[in-house]
Design a protein around this motif. Structure first.
Motif, mmCIF file in Angstrom:
data_model
loop_
_atom_site.group_PDB
_atom_site.id
_atom_site.type_symbol
_atom_site.label_atom_id
_atom_site.label_comp_id
_atom_site.label_asym_id
_atom_site.label_seq_id
_atom_site.Cartn_x
_atom_site.Cartn_y
_atom_site.Cartn_z
ATOM 1 N N LEU A 38 0.828 -1.209 0.000
ATOM 2 C CA LEU A 38 0.000 0.000 0.000
ATOM 3 C C LEU A 38 0.864 1.262 0.000
ATOM 4 N N ALA A 39 2.003 1.227 0.685
ATOM 5 C CA ALA A 39 2.911 2.383 0.674
ATOM 6 C C ALA A 39 3.488 2.602 -0.721
ATOM 7 N N ALA A 40 3.819 1.515 -1.421
ATOM 8 C CA ALA A 40 4.310 1.641 -2.799
ATOM 9 C C ALA A 40 3.215 2.187 -3.711
ATOM 10 N N ASP A 58 -6.527 12.449 -5.270
ATOM 11 C CA ASP A 58 -6.322 13.065 -3.957
ATOM 12 C C ASP A 58 -7.009 12.247 -2.864
ATOM 13 N N GLU A 59 -8.264 11.863 -3.133
ATOM 14 C CA GLU A 59 -9.003 11.059 -2.161
ATOM 15 C C GLU A 59 -8.355 9.696 -1.972
ATOM 16 N N ALA A 60 -7.933 9.074 -3.073
ATOM 17 C CA ALA A 60 -7.287 7.762 -2.988
ATOM 18 C C ALA A 60 -5.994 7.844 -2.183
ATOM 19 N N ALA A 61 -5.226 8.898 -2.380
ATOM 20 C CA ALA A 61 -3.974 9.060 -1.641
ATOM 21 C C ALA A 61 -4.233 9.180 -0.139
ATOM 22 N N LEU A 99 0.477 -2.935 -8.400
ATOM 23 C CA LEU A 99 0.645 -2.810 -6.947
ATOM 24 C C LEU A 99 -0.676 -3.014 -6.209
ATOM 25 N N ALA A 100 -1.751 -2.472 -6.755
ATOM 26 C CA ALA A 100 -3.063 -2.657 -6.140
ATOM 27 C C ALA A 100 -3.453 -4.136 -6.158
ATOM 28 N N GLY A 101 -3.113 -4.829 -7.237
ATOM 29 C CA GLY A 101 -3.391 -6.264 -7.316
ATOM 30 C C GLY A 101 -2.635 -7.049 -6.259
ATOM 31 N N ARG A 102 -1.367 -6.703 -6.052
ATOM 32 C CA ARG A 102 -0.581 -7.376 -5.013
ATOM 33 C C ARG A 102 -1.164 -7.100 -3.634
ATOM 34 N N ALA A 103 -1.543 -5.852 -3.411
ATOM 35 C CA ALA A 103 -2.146 -5.495 -2.119
ATOM 36 C C ALA A 103 -3.457 -6.248 -1.911
ATOM 37 N N ALA A 116 -8.794 -4.587 1.345
ATOM 38 C CA ALA A 116 -9.142 -5.304 0.117
ATOM 39 C C ALA A 116 -10.079 -4.470 -0.758
ATOM 40 N N ILE A 117 -11.059 -3.820 -0.136
ATOM 41 C CA ILE A 117 -11.987 -2.973 -0.902
ATOM 42 C C ILE A 117 -11.240 -1.814 -1.538
ATOM 43 N N LEU A 118 -10.367 -1.170 -0.761
ATOM 44 C CA LEU A 118 -9.584 -0.051 -1.293
ATOM 45 C C LEU A 118 -8.703 -0.500 -2.455
ATOM 46 N N ALA A 119 -8.016 -1.633 -2.306
ATOM 47 C CA ALA A 119 -7.154 -2.132 -3.368
ATOM 48 C C ALA A 119 -7.961 -2.472 -4.626
ATOM 49 N N ALA A 120 -9.125 -3.087 -4.444
ATOM 50 C CA ALA A 120 -9.972 -3.432 -5.594
ATOM 51 C C ALA A 120 -10.474 -2.175 -6.300
ATOM 52 N N GLU A 121 -10.853 -1.164 -5.530
ATOM 53 C CA GLU A 121 -11.301 0.097 -6.128
ATOM 54 C C GLU A 121 -10.176 0.754 -6.923
ATOM 55 N N ARG A 122 -8.959 0.699 -6.377
ATOM 56 C CA ARG A 122 -7.824 1.311 -7.080
ATOM 57 C C ARG A 122 -7.496 0.521 -8.345
#
Length: 140
Positions: A38-40, A58-61, A99-103, A116-122
């Motif tokens: 997530l940091a990457a 901005d919101e995602a960050a 990176l989102a897929g790995r997360a 998981a929800i955040l990573a899937a949305e990204r």
């Protein structure tokens, strides 16, 4: 024929035998791994924000920073002040998607629903950005 072993093994083979080095649980290892992914992703998101600012990024960050902070016990992540580097927007979206897929994989194995929800949305957002027709710049 063989000389008997006279010293203790450096490996703890007996169940319940305490060892001299610290061990982390599987949950702790997954937290560390998820926090790293997530940091990457946050770093790439910051690069994208510098190259093509948007309210969505901005919101995602901010959401990514909150998740990284949660996984690191309240320690805020180091933020980059990227300056629209040499990498193209499409390359940044591809890297962010990966990176989102790995997360997502680590969050799923850890059963961390919010991450998981955040990573899937990204992943969806970066896939959509890659699917959009890219604007061509005229030469000449």
């Amino acid at each position: 024929m063989y000389e008997p072993i006279r010293t203790k093994s450096v490996h703890s083979t007996m169940a319940g035998t305490p060892s001299d080095f610290p061990h982390r649980s599987r949950e702790e290892e997954l937290d560390i791994q998820l926090g790293g992914h997530l940091a990457a992703l946050l770093a790439v998101t910051d690069e994208l924000r510098a190259a093509a600012p948007s309210a969505d990024l901005d919101e995602a960050a901010e959401r990514l920073a909150a998740q990284v902070s949660r996984l690191r016990g309240g320690v805020a992540p180091v933020r980059t002040s990227a300056s629209g580097g040499e990498a193209g927007i499409a390359a940044l979206h591809r890297r962010a998607h990966d990176l989102a897929g790995r997360a997502l994989v680590v969050a799923a194995s850890r059963a961390d629903t919010s991450a998981a929800i955040l990573a899937a949305e990204r992943m969806d957002a970066h896939a959509a950005a890659l699917a959009e027709p890219q604007e061509l710049t005229g030469v000449g």
